[in-house]
Design an enzyme around this catalytic site. Structure first.
Site, PDB file in Angstrom:
ATOM      1  N   SER A  78      -5.980  56.842 111.100  1.00 42.98           N
ATOM      2  CA  SER A  78      -5.545  57.795 110.147  1.00 42.98           C
ATOM      3  C   SER A  78      -6.041  59.383 110.623  1.00 42.98           C
ATOM      4  O   SER A  78      -5.425  59.681 111.507  1.00 42.98           O
ATOM      5  CB  SER A  78      -6.168  57.438 108.732  1.00 42.98           C
ATOM      6  OG  SER A  78      -5.784  58.212 107.684  1.00 42.98           O
ATOM      7  N   ALA A 389      -9.542  64.294  96.523  1.00 42.51           N
ATOM      8  CA  ALA A 389      -9.144  65.639  96.575  1.00 42.51           C
ATOM      9  C   ALA A 389      -8.526  65.845  98.025  1.00 42.51           C
ATOM     10  O   ALA A 389      -7.458  66.913  98.048  1.00 42.51           O
ATOM     11  CB  ALA A 389     -10.343  66.548  96.463  1.00 42.51           C
ATOM     12  N   ALA A 514     -22.699  60.106 103.577  1.00 41.66           N
ATOM     13  CA  ALA A 514     -22.451  59.632 104.750  1.00 41.66           C
ATOM     14  C   ALA A 514     -20.867  59.252 104.891  1.00 41.66           C
ATOM     15  O   ALA A 514     -20.548  58.684 103.873  1.00 41.66           O
ATOM     16  CB  ALA A 514     -23.309  58.500 105.135  1.00 41.66           C
TER      17      ALA A 514
HETATM   18  C1  G16 Z   1     -10.051  56.887 104.232  1.00 45.41           C
HETATM   19  C2  G16 Z   1     -10.148  56.561 102.958  1.00 45.41           C
HETATM   20  C3  G16 Z   1      -9.953  57.456 101.844  1.00 45.41           C
HETATM   21  C4  G16 Z   1     -11.197  58.291 102.208  1.00 45.41           C
HETATM   22  C5  G16 Z   1     -11.396  59.116 103.485  1.00 45.41           C
HETATM   23  C6  G16 Z   1     -12.579  59.703 104.111  1.00 45.41           C
HETATM   24  O1  G16 Z   1      -8.851  57.894 104.301  1.00 45.41           O
HETATM   25  O2  G16 Z   1      -9.007  55.622 102.777  1.00 45.41           O
HETATM   26  O3  G16 Z   1     -10.189  56.919 100.736  1.00 45.41           O
HETATM   27  O4  G16 Z   1     -11.557  59.604 101.412  1.00 45.41           O
HETATM   28  O5  G16 Z   1     -11.100  57.905 104.689  1.00 45.41           O
HETATM   29  O6  G16 Z   1     -13.544  59.004 103.893  1.00 45.41           O
HETATM   30  P1  G16 Z   1     -15.330  59.202 104.482  1.00 45.41           P
HETATM   31  O7  G16 Z   1     -15.485  60.331 103.607  1.00 45.41           O
HETATM   32  O8  G16 Z   1     -15.942  58.007 103.980  1.00 45.41           O
HETATM   33  O9  G16 Z   1     -14.973  59.635 105.885  1.00 45.41           O
HETATM   34  P2  G16 Z   1      -7.894  58.082 105.894  1.00 45.41           P
HETATM   35  O10 G16 Z   1      -6.656  58.710 105.486  1.00 45.41           O
HETATM   36  O11 G16 Z   1      -8.794  58.356 106.909  1.00 45.41           O
HETATM   37  O12 G16 Z   1      -7.474  56.601 105.967  1.00 45.41           O
END
Ligand code: G16
Length: 547
Positions: A78, A389, A514
């Site tokens: 992602s 957000a 984290a």
């Molecule tokens: C993933 C999750 C999201 C989350 C993001 C950041 O997004 O699917 O729900 O908000 O990671 O997560 P963290 O703050 O734990 O790193 P994506 O778009 O990277 O798959």
């Protein structure tokens, strides 16, 4: 041979297959434990071969446990940099993997030897009473990262070792895979979700968009930054199906051939955290801009004013816009007993929560970060709007809501058209997971209905200035939180220090947690002015030095 002997033979054969294939995908030398985080396993791609192989084994068991329903596996990292990759599992209705199975995923990934892995495999099958000769089906896809094809080979080995039937959907956005999984599993039901392929996805979105936009003028040009990820070519395919008369989109940062460009100074995460335009965006005042992330499951919008000042319209703004429009439609329809709710996380801007609760009169639930948490909370409402957000979110219409809308007897043309609009929205909005392409169409449609440009949308409420900072620490796992991640429990004493800082700022709020997708912690701060929000974020970040 007795039934028992036959079963024993099947078990032995499968365990020996697991061990044999596993020896080709050994666990790397890696000090820490692998963990199934916010969105599956995610790290530097060269560490992932064994993990992805083992996810193949687990996906097979999960399908067997669920009577052969198709399980999805997506290979993507992602928003992470190009050298990372990741893998996550998708449940039969297109939802994230059921949380209780994350433990098994973690155990599989951390088994030290081929024998240990075979033992874990057997233990899970035993504990959950899974028959190892039962049919299993897995569908998978990947994003555009250079490491994707090799990880797909590891996955195929895992699926072959465990005896699953599988379908390779090649390069997809994450939400497309979720859509396809749900469509496969509902194909024979009385209510199929869609045709289980990419073409079906485009057709479903474009016919819903045409229905929602009926009678509305063609929207002004929109510039979409595709983060040099899979969203670029997929959005282009959708636009072809839609036809040029419906929507003008200028796609920028759509180079997937040079894989190093992925998410580099562009994309939803960059724009949200840096609060500035991505590379390659020419600022045209009052035009609508959007940025997708690397696998197109997140979107943020923005625009510049005449003075070229940048304004961000993030997931909170999308949630507010969607909730507002849906409330208005429900009001017009005359249906009174459907409850709309919004789900946010601690990252939601304080002003958005106040606006949704006090002005829209819509209840708000706060959950931990991660779509998997928001999605389940949103399912508790008749119409659940959930957005992080960072732009990750969707709107869920419960099955009973759809039924209520379909059977509602309208007593005026106004009521009838409001009900039809709600039903078209349910088709337009991806019901499985946050989907940048579907959310783009949703926002464009709502703005068209309200005759709003980006500045009118922004004026609905004013964001408190905020700052999100990524801080690399020695051990992110030492950071433990409570209260939907709004308070630190460990390291001890740190929360009290944060509280002391926050007290000094008007409308001050800050928290630390984290990341579940990167080896870092995130610091969020908001305050009455931009300077103060930046200063608070900086001071809280300084508290983390040496931890
Ligand atoms: C993933 C999750 C999201 C989350 C993001 C950041 O997004 O699917 O729900 O908000 O990671 O997560 P963290 O703050 O734990 O790193 P994506 O778009 O990277 O798959």
């Amino acid at each position: 041979m007795s039934d028992q002997d036959l079963q024993d033979q099947i078990i032995l054969q499968q365990l020996s297959q697991v061990e044999k294939f596993s020896s080709v995908h050994p666990r790397p030398d890696f000090d820490a434990d692998f963990t199934y985080g916010t969105a599956g396993f995610r790290m530097r791609a060269e560490l992932l071969d064994s993990v992805v192989f083992r996810v193949g084994l687990l996906a097979t068991l999960r399908s067997r446990k669920l009577d052969g329903e198709t399980i999805g596996v997506m290979i993507t990292a992602s928003h992470n940099p190009p050298e990372d990759n990741g893998v996550k599992m998708v449940d039969p209705q297109g939802e994230m993997l059921e949380a209780s199975w994350e433990v098994y995923a973690t155990r599989f990934a951390n088994a030290r030897s081929d024998e240990d892995l075979a033992r874990e495999y057997f233990n899970v099958a035993e504990t959950l009473k899974i028959k190892l000769d039962a049919p299993a089906k897995v569908a998978f896809g990947r994003d555009t990262r250079a490491s994707g094809p090799a990880l797909v080979s590891a996955l195929k080995d895992g699926l072959t070792a465990a005896g699953a039937e599988f379908s390779d959907f090649h390069v997809l956005t994450t939400p497309q895979l979720h859509y396809i999984v749900k469509s496969i599993n509902t194909a024979r039901s009385s209510n199929p979700y869609g045709e289980p392929n990419e073409a079906g996805y485009y057709r479903k979105l474009s016919s819903a968009f045409n229905a929602v936009m009926q009678g509305k003028p063609k929207p002004k040009l929109i510039t979409v930054d595709a983060a040099n990820g899979v969203g670029g070519p997929k959005l282009a395919e959708l636009l072809e199906v839609l036809g040029g008369d419906v929507l003008d989109v200028n796609i920028i940062n759509d180079d997937v051939a040079v894989t190093d460009k992925l998410n580099y100074q562009c994309g939803a995460d960059f724009v949200k955290t840096q609060q500035k335009l991505p590379l390659g965006a020419d600022p045209e005042p009052s035009q609508l801009y959007a940025s997708l992330d690397g696998d197109a499951d997140r979107i943020v919008f923005y625009y510049v004013d005449e003075a070229k000042k940048f304004y961000l319209l993030d997931g909170d703004k999308i949630a507010s816009l969607a909730a507002m429009f849906i409330q208005e439609l429900l009001g017009q329809s005359g249906i009174e007993d459907l409850q709309v709710g919004v789900v946010q996380t601690a990252y939601a801007n304080g002003s958005s929560t106040t606006f949704i609760q006090d002005v829209l009169k819509v209840p708000v639930t706060c959950t931990s970060t991660g779509v998997k948490h928001l999605h389940h909370a949103a399912q508790l409402y008749d119409i659940g709007v959930y957005f992080e957000a960072n732009g990750h979110g969707t709107v869920l219409f419960s099955p009973s809501t759809i039924k209520a809308l379909e059977t509602f007897e309208a007593s005026s043309p106004g009521q009838q058209s409001a009900v039809e609009m709600l039903l078209s929205l349910a088709d337009l909005i991806n019901q499985t997971v946050g989907d940048a392409i579907s959310d783009l169409l949703l926002v464009v449609a709502v703005l068209a209905h309200k005759s709003w440009g980006p500045s009118e949308w922004n004026l609905a409420y004013t964001d408190l200035p905020n700052r999100l900072v990524r801080v690399v620490v020695n051990n992110r796992f030492a950071f433990k939180t409570e209260d939907a991640e709004r308070r630190l429990v460990e390291p001890q004493g740190l929360q009290a220090q944060i509280n002391d800082l926050v007290k000094k700022y008007k409308f001050g709020r800050s928290f630390v947690r984290a990341s579940g997708t990167e080896d870092a912690v995130r610091v969020y701060a908001e305050a009455a002015t931009r300077l103060e929000a930046d200063e608070l974020a900086l001071k809280v970040s300084e508290l983390l030095k040496g931890l």
